[in-house]
Write an enzyme that holds these catalytic residues in place. Structure first.
Site, PDB file in Angstrom:
ATOM      1  CB  CYS A 159      -0.956  -0.057   1.183  1.00 11.93           C
ATOM      2  SG  CYS A 159      -2.384   1.035   1.047  1.00 11.93           S
ATOM      3  CG  HIS A 160      -0.324   5.032   1.352  1.00  9.34           C
ATOM      4  ND1 HIS A 160      -1.585   4.480   1.394  1.00  9.34           N
ATOM      5  CD2 HIS A 160      -0.432   6.180   0.648  1.00  9.34           C
ATOM      6  CE1 HIS A 160      -2.425   5.264   0.754  1.00  9.34           C
ATOM      7  NE2 HIS A 160      -1.759   6.309   0.289  1.00  9.34           N
TER       8      HIS A 160
END
Length: 173
Positions: free
Chosen positions: A106-107
């Site tokens: 994800c991030h």
């Protein structure tokens, strides 16, 4: 227990993605790994973006890359803050440069981007940091998991089963 005797580093700070920290943490423990969850402060409770608390068992500043077999970086918004810490970037770079597994979801890709290790790698992430990865020299693809040499990447919590399988398979080699 495919990872017995291995040590893994995970980073934590407030607003981590709850599932992306907790799911790999427990899967790696199940496989016999020792998991060190390092935050800005040792023995401190950090709160995930969905409200789950998790206590660090180490301070980032006290860690040495040579003590770990691989790194797993959870997403959420914590990586944006953590990537401003030179020690986080040093640990990430040193683990990567030693040819050890660096996994991000994800991030979480923000940390390898800021560590300068993405050039020439194919990876995935949340679409929100796709441009950041491309600008860092990576080739971005939309897949549940991507393994390129010593890096493993995934997009989101739904991809966690594939993400953890790939980490375990690569780290167990």
């Amino acid at each position: 227990m495919k990872l017995k005797g291995q040590r893994v580093l995970m980073f934590i700070d407030n607003i981590f993605e709850d599932m992306e920290l907790l799911y790999p943490y427990y899967r790696l423990l199940e496989e016999g790994a020792e998991v060190v969850v390092a935050g800005p402060e040792e023995d401190t409770v950090y709160i995930g973006k969905n409200g789950y608390p998790f206590r660090s068992n180490a301070a980032i500043a006290a860690q040495k890359a040579s003590d770990f077999d691989f790194l797993v970086v959870a997403g959420g918004f914590a990586p944006d803050k953590l990537r401003r810490d030179p020690k986080v970037l040093e640990l990430t770079r040193d683990i990567h440069d030693a040819g050890k597994v660096v996994a991000h979801i994800c991030h979480g890709g923000w940390i390898p981007i800021s560590a300068g290790i993405m050039k020439g790698f194919t990876c995935t992430s949340t679409p929100g940091i796709k441009d950041d990865l491309i600008n860092a020299g990576a080739t971005w693809v939309d897949k549940e998991v991507v393994v390129d040499r010593n890096q493993v990447s995934s997009r989101k919590p739904d991809d966690l089963p594939a993400f953890c399988r790939a980490i375990i398979e690569l780290a167990a080699r």
